[in-house]
Structures are given as C-alpha cells and as structure tokens.
Design a protein around this motif. Structure first.
Motif, short mmCIF file in Angstrom:
data_model
loop_
_atom_site.label_atom_id
_atom_site.label_comp_id
_atom_site.label_asym_id
_atom_site.label_seq_id
_atom_site.Cartn_x
_atom_site.Cartn_y
_atom_site.Cartn_z
N ILE A 104 0.96 25.08 -17.51
CA ILE A 104 -0.15 26.18 -16.31
C ILE A 104 -1.78 25.98 -16.86
CG2 ILE A 104 -0.82 27.78 -14.67
CD1 ILE A 104 2.66 28.41 -14.84
N CYS A 107 -3.45 22.42 -17.45
CA CYS A 107 -3.57 22.03 -16.56
C CYS A 107 -4.12 22.51 -15.21
CB CYS A 107 -1.96 21.61 -15.45
SG CYS A 107 -0.62 20.32 -16.99
N GLN A 108 -4.39 23.58 -15.46
CA GLN A 108 -5.76 24.38 -14.53
C GLN A 108 -6.60 23.98 -15.07
OE1 GLN A 108 -5.21 26.32 -11.55
NE2 GLN A 108 -2.79 25.17 -12.03
N SER A 175 1.60 22.31 -11.23
CA SER A 175 0.15 21.64 -12.28
C SER A 175 -0.37 20.12 -12.80
CB SER A 175 0.00 22.49 -12.71
OG SER A 175 -0.25 24.11 -11.77
#
Length: 389
Positions: A104, A107-108, A175
């Motif tokens: 997460i 990807c964020q 994500s």
C-alpha cells in the motif's frame, strides 16, 4: 490550525534518515522503523505534501524492502542500533499485515509523486509479497490464515481468517492495480471481495459459504464480524476492519448504512466519543479471558476498556474518518477529527498511544506518531486530498 501543526511537528521530530520512528519518546522499542507505523505516518506526510515527510516515507519503504526476508516477509520493525541493524519479523508470532502495508505504501507513494522509477525498483519486493500472501491461504481458498498475534492487534486473541488482514490485502491489490494492468490480480481481488461480502455477515442464506456449520450459527450483526476460523466465528466488532470496509465500500449501500448506524451509536456511548478497537470488551470470567491474559510477551496491558480490549486509538479512528469522508459524511468526519484532536492534546499535546474508553485516561506510549497521523489523514481528506482506493 494548531491541532494540525502540532501533529505535523511530531512527524518532523521522528523523520529519521532511515524512515519514520514510532515515537519521539526515548523508548528503545519505539525508536525503530516499524512497517505499519511507518507507512501510516508516511501516508499522512504524503497527503500533506511536505518534502521532508515525503522523503522520510520513501526512506521508510526502502528500509523495509532492503530487509525483506527472502521468502517475502516484510519486517515488523528494523532497529538501527549502535551494535548493528536488528530485524524483527514479529515477537510471539510472525506479522502478516506488514506485507500489505508495505505494498500500500509503495503504491500510494508512486500514485501521489508519479515516481514510476521507484515502483520499478520495488516491483520484485511487491511480487514476492503478493506471492507470500497467496501462500498464506494454505488451502488456495482466497482467504489468508492469520496466526494469533499476527497483526497490529498483537496481544488480542483473534486468529484465523481475520477480516482486517483480508481487507488490507484487498487495498494493497487495488492500490497496485491503480498503477499496473494485471488481469489475474484483478480477478483475484474480485473473488476475495465476493467471499468477504458473503461470509462476514449473516444474510439468511448459505449458498457457497466458506464454513456452512459456523455460518448457520452466526447471529445477525450490523457490522462485519472480526474473524472466521475452523472452530467458528469470532463475532467482535473490529473498528479497524470495519473502518477499512467503509473506506473500500465493501458490500451494498444497506451494509454501509447499517454499519454507520452502529458505529455512530457505539462511539457516542463512550467517554472518548470515538470507536473502541474491539467491542464488546473481554472481562475476567469470559471464555476469551485466558487467551487474552496469556497473550503477551512481557506485561499484561489489555485490561477492560484499554489497549486492544476496548481502548480508543486515535490512529484507528483516523481510518474511520477516512471511511466517513469516502461515504460523503464530512460532517461526521469533522466531529471525529475534533475528538481525536482533543485526545492528542491531552497533557500539552502528548499524543498518547490510546485511551481508556470508559474513563478517558491515557494509556501506552506518549508522542506516538501514528496518533498524529490519524489527525492529519482526516484533515487532508476533508480538504479533498485523500488516498487512492
């Protein structure tokens, strides 16, 4: 805004060259780069856009990837001690949720910064993480089996197919799919979501449920229950899992409305005016009391209404606030933010780890960074700047 500035100031204090530390307090176990703490703080810094905080987030992710196990495990924490680097993958049990938090986070970070070269540099670590989570299904049945103490609630007696861990995996997959085309992964995440909707609430019909006997004994709840295991369901309300369910819009509109009615009623009945980590509390004499009291490596902290056993965590309520914003409930999210800021401000902005939900007394470590992150995440979301889901 003083509340926001104080929270951001704390994140600045713990932004080390290796990444975010879990607390500004001089307690050795918290002066480490923790996977979930570091990513949650990083997400807050990322939404703020501050260059120092964004760089600290990147370094957090690099630290975690550098010390990834050859099998794909992401460390629970990494300690840069004078005697050398110390790596932990968990205490009494290995940690499952760190892999999802890492994916997460990467990807964020890439989604917000556009740094596709960073995604490429992390692709092998991400692929190993996804493969490891698949192996944790054991029966290739789409749901990961999580040991007791295998996630953030490391002294609370949930185990098995814990909803929180399944939803984190869904968010990690989503994500990644925001950045990369992957038909197999898209099919997989759709299958997982379908099984969660079918199995974690009683819907009055049993067609193709995971555990028919346990499901037939499952009482109807207004929320998604905490876990399923071969011996049956663990039906507690898990605030973190249900906050993720709101964020990810799991289930139907009726599911979301029913859950929101429950969460709002529950939090308003407590001294803190915020959600408890798990509910109802486990008390002496309850079936789970023995599992709770024995499930700690050092001192017992899960007294009723404290820590995971019904305590109020500002960080968890930060994700509840994100869920509210994603549902268009900005007015309620603003109210939740106000109560988080009140707790963070206790004793001249001590940012305690959590609070007794019955008395309002503080617990845990002061200057806990993810308590600050919870406030920043909601404020940024209310400003229209939120995470990709």
């Amino acid at each position: 805004m003083i509340e926001y500035n104080k929270a951001k100031e704390l994140l600045h204090k713990v932004a080390s060259p290796q990444g975010f530390l879990a607390s500004a307090n001089d307690i050795s176990n918290y002066r480490r780069v923790w996977a979930r703490d570091g990513v949650i703080c990083g997400l807050a810094g990322l939404l703020d856009g501050d260059k120092k905080l964004t760089e600290a987030f990147k370094q957090t992710l690099i630290t975690l990837a550098t010390h990834q196990h050859k099998l794909g495990n992401i460390p629970s924490n990494v300690h840069f001690a004078e005697t050398g680097v110390e790596i932990s993958f968990g205490g009494l049990a290995g940690r499952v949720d760190t892999v999802s938090w890492f994916i997460i986070g990467v990807c964020q970070y890439v989604h917000k910064t556009g740094d596709t070269a960073f995604l490429k540099s992390m692709s092998e670590a991400i692929e190993k993480g996804f493969a490891l989570m698949h192996s944790w299904e054991y029966n290739d049945g789409d749901l990961m089996y999580v040991p007791r103490s295998g996630n953030w609630a490391d002294e609370y007696p949930t185990q098995g197919f814990i909803l929180y861990d399944q939803l984190l995996r869904v968010w990690a997959m989503r994500s990644y799919l925001n950045l990369v085309e992957d038909a197999d992964l898209k099919s997989k995440v759709n299958t997982i979501e379908s099984k969660l909707v079918k199995n974690y609430k009683q819907r009055g019909e049993q067609e193709a449920v995971y555990h028919p006997k346990a499901y037939s004994n499952l009482d109807k709840k207004p929320y998604w229950v905490a876990s399923l295991e071969p011996a049956g369901y663990q039906t507690q309300f898990d605030a973190f899992a249900n906050s993720l369910a709101l964020m990810l819009k799991l289930g139907s509109q009726d599911d979301q409305d029913e859950l929101l009615a429950y969460t709002e009623t529950t939090r308003k009945e407590l001294k803190t005016n915020l959600l408890p980590a798990f509910w109802p509390v486990i008390k002496e004499g309850d079936e789970d009391w023995r599992f709770l009291t024995n499930n700690c490596k050092y001192e017992f902290r899960n007294y009723p209404y404290e820590f995971h056993n019904g305590g109020t965590w500002q960080m968890v309520n930060g994700f509840y606030g994100l869920g509210l914003v994603h549902l268009g409930k900005q007015d309620i999210a603003q109210e939740v933010l106000g109560h988080i800021n009140t707790l963070n401000a206790y004793e001249d902005w001590s940012f305690y780890e959590n609070f007794n939900s019955q008395t309002g007394a503080p617990n845990g470590v002061p200057y806990c960074t993810w308590s600050a992150a919870g406030s920043i995440l909601i404020q940024q979301a209310l400003n229209g700047n939120t995470l990709a889901l």
